[in-house]
Design a protein around this motif. Sequence first.
Motif, PDB file in Angstrom:
ATOM      1  N   ALA A   2     -37.077  32.827  24.714  1.00  0.00           N
ATOM      2  CA  ALA A   2     -36.680  33.675  23.598  1.00  0.00           C
ATOM      3  C   ALA A   2     -35.186  33.514  23.357  1.00  0.00           C
ATOM      4  O   ALA A   2     -34.438  33.123  24.263  1.00  0.00           O
ATOM      5  CB  ALA A   2     -37.002  35.132  23.916  1.00  0.00           C
ATOM      6  N   PRO A   3     -34.729  33.832  22.154  1.00  0.00           N
ATOM      7  CA  PRO A   3     -33.292  33.775  21.902  1.00  0.00           C
ATOM      8  C   PRO A   3     -32.543  34.706  22.854  1.00  0.00           C
ATOM      9  O   PRO A   3     -33.118  35.645  23.394  1.00  0.00           O
ATOM     10  CB  PRO A   3     -33.161  34.281  20.454  1.00  0.00           C
ATOM     11  N   GLU A   4     -31.268  34.438  23.037  1.00  0.00           N
ATOM     12  CA  GLU A   4     -30.439  35.258  23.913  1.00  0.00           C
ATOM     13  C   GLU A   4     -30.545  36.715  23.472  1.00  0.00           C
ATOM     14  O   GLU A   4     -30.328  37.039  22.315  1.00  0.00           O
ATOM     15  CB  GLU A   4     -28.983  34.801  23.846  1.00  0.00           C
ATOM     16  N   THR A   5     -30.878  37.595  24.392  1.00  0.00           N
ATOM     17  CA  THR A   5     -31.088  38.998  24.049  1.00  0.00           C
ATOM     18  C   THR A   5     -30.260  39.952  24.892  1.00  0.00           C
ATOM     19  O   THR A   5     -30.592  41.112  24.998  1.00  0.00           O
ATOM     20  CB  THR A   5     -32.578  39.363  24.205  1.00  0.00           C
ATOM     21  N   SER A   6     -29.197  39.486  25.474  1.00  0.00           N
ATOM     22  CA  SER A   6     -28.430  40.337  26.378  1.00  0.00           C
ATOM     23  C   SER A   6     -27.845  41.557  25.671  1.00  0.00           C
ATOM     24  O   SER A   6     -27.671  42.589  26.288  1.00  0.00           O
ATOM     25  CB  SER A   6     -27.305  39.537  27.041  1.00  0.00           C
ATOM     26  N   THR A   7     -27.564  41.465  24.374  1.00  0.00           N
ATOM     27  CA  THR A   7     -27.003  42.600  23.659  1.00  0.00           C
ATOM     28  C   THR A   7     -28.053  43.319  22.821  1.00  0.00           C
ATOM     29  O   THR A   7     -27.738  44.205  22.064  1.00  0.00           O
ATOM     30  CB  THR A   7     -25.861  42.139  22.729  1.00  0.00           C
ATOM     31  N   VAL A   8     -29.301  42.950  22.982  1.00  0.00           N
ATOM     32  CA  VAL A   8     -30.372  43.522  22.173  1.00  0.00           C
ATOM     33  C   VAL A   8     -31.058  44.620  22.967  1.00  0.00           C
ATOM     34  O   VAL A   8     -31.279  44.488  24.164  1.00  0.00           O
ATOM     35  CB  VAL A   8     -31.383  42.416  21.793  1.00  0.00           C
ATOM     36  N   ARG A  25     -40.167  43.027  20.678  1.00  0.00           N
ATOM     37  CA  ARG A  25     -40.632  42.427  19.422  1.00  0.00           C
ATOM     38  C   ARG A  25     -40.450  40.912  19.446  1.00  0.00           C
ATOM     39  O   ARG A  25     -41.293  40.168  18.946  1.00  0.00           O
ATOM     40  CB  ARG A  25     -39.891  43.028  18.235  1.00  0.00           C
ATOM     41  N   LEU A  26     -39.337  40.457  20.002  1.00  0.00           N
ATOM     42  CA  LEU A  26     -39.100  39.012  20.089  1.00  0.00           C
ATOM     43  C   LEU A  26     -40.130  38.334  20.987  1.00  0.00           C
ATOM     44  O   LEU A  26     -40.610  37.245  20.675  1.00  0.00           O
ATOM     45  CB  LEU A  26     -37.683  38.733  20.612  1.00  0.00           C
ATOM     46  N   VAL A  27     -40.470  38.978  22.079  1.00  0.00           N
ATOM     47  CA  VAL A  27     -41.474  38.418  22.988  1.00  0.00           C
ATOM     48  C   VAL A  27     -42.822  38.343  22.280  1.00  0.00           C
ATOM     49  O   VAL A  27     -43.524  37.332  22.355  1.00  0.00           O
ATOM     50  CB  VAL A  27     -41.569  39.245  24.293  1.00  0.00           C
ATOM     51  N   VAL A  28     -43.191  39.398  21.566  1.00  0.00           N
ATOM     52  CA  VAL A  28     -44.467  39.410  20.845  1.00  0.00           C
ATOM     53  C   VAL A  28     -44.476  38.349  19.751  1.00  0.00           C
ATOM     54  O   VAL A  28     -45.450  37.599  19.606  1.00  0.00           O
ATOM     55  CB  VAL A  28     -44.767  40.806  20.265  1.00  0.00           C
ATOM     56  N   ALA A  29     -43.399  38.258  18.993  1.00  0.00           N
ATOM     57  CA  ALA A  29     -43.335  37.244  17.926  1.00  0.00           C
ATOM     58  C   ALA A  29     -43.443  35.843  18.499  1.00  0.00           C
ATOM     59  O   ALA A  29     -44.167  34.988  17.973  1.00  0.00           O
ATOM     60  CB  ALA A  29     -42.045  37.402  17.122  1.00  0.00           C
ATOM     61  N   ARG A  30     -42.757  35.599  19.603  1.00  0.00           N
ATOM     62  CA  ARG A  30     -42.828  34.280  20.253  1.00  0.00           C
ATOM     63  C   ARG A  30     -44.239  34.018  20.764  1.00  0.00           C
ATOM     64  O   ARG A  30     -44.778  32.930  20.619  1.00  0.00           O
ATOM     65  CB  ARG A  30     -41.827  34.207  21.400  1.00  0.00           C
ATOM     66  N   ALA A  31     -44.859  35.027  21.338  1.00  0.00           N
ATOM     67  CA  ALA A  31     -46.216  34.876  21.859  1.00  0.00           C
ATOM     68  C   ALA A  31     -47.196  34.573  20.737  1.00  0.00           C
ATOM     69  O   ALA A  31     -48.060  33.699  20.871  1.00  0.00           O
ATOM     70  CB  ALA A  31     -46.636  36.146  22.599  1.00  0.00           C
ATOM     71  N   LEU A  32     -47.060  35.258  19.625  1.00  0.00           N
ATOM     72  CA  LEU A  32     -47.975  35.020  18.499  1.00  0.00           C
ATOM     73  C   LEU A  32     -47.847  33.603  17.956  1.00  0.00           C
ATOM     74  O   LEU A  32     -48.824  33.020  17.499  1.00  0.00           O
ATOM     75  CB  LEU A  32     -47.735  36.046  17.389  1.00  0.00           C
ATOM     76  N   ARG A  33     -46.646  33.040  18.025  1.00  0.00           N
ATOM     77  CA  ARG A  33     -46.460  31.664  17.536  1.00  0.00           C
ATOM     78  C   ARG A  33     -47.184  30.634  18.398  1.00  0.00           C
ATOM     79  O   ARG A  33     -47.367  29.508  17.971  1.00  0.00           O
ATOM     80  CB  ARG A  33     -44.978  31.329  17.442  1.00  0.00           C
ATOM     81  N   THR A  34     -47.604  31.028  19.606  1.00  0.00           N
ATOM     82  CA  THR A  34     -48.334  30.083  20.452  1.00  0.00           C
ATOM     83  C   THR A  34     -49.803  29.997  20.067  1.00  0.00           C
ATOM     84  O   THR A  34     -50.514  29.124  20.546  1.00  0.00           O
ATOM     85  CB  THR A  34     -48.240  30.468  21.953  1.00  0.00           C
TER      86      THR A  34
END
Length: 170
Positions: free
Chosen positions: A90-96, A103-112
């Motif tokens: 996933a994109p760098e999320t240290s400040t997120v 949401r980023l994890v879910v979006a990345r997972a759905l793209r698989t």
Amino acid sequence: CDDEESLMRDEPGFTSWARENQGRLLKAAFLISGDSGRAEDLVQEALTKVALRWPDAGTHPLAYARKIIYNDHVSWWRRRRVVEHPSESAPETSTVDAPVEARLVVARALRTLSLRQRQVVVLRYFEDLSEAECADVLGISVGTVKSTAHSAVAALRARVPELATIRSEV
């Protein structure tokens, strides 16, 4: 054109219906397309098509709008025919904050997933539609919805184990 003129005036109830449902449609469109700009385009097209048929959009305009979004995305995807290459991380999320990271994890997972699997997962688990409603939106059988959901969930568990730690923050 008469259709354009009818869009210029507010058909009874359309504007309030569109305001109530735009966010929900946008979320589903994003989860299907994986791209916020594409999601906005899909929702705008769907709302325009619903507005053009507003008095005759049926008793379930939300279902009609969903069907437009899913069909338009499939048509766009078929024309595009570019293979997506999901990244390994996933994109760098240290400040997120945590909900955004989820949401980023879910979006990345759905793209698989394949497009059909993604559609079924979004409709069943994010839109909370029944199997019959999913089948109607996608124009497939209830059995196909069941088997597609089963294989998609199995694929997500195998490919993205960190989904197990995410609750309903998405």
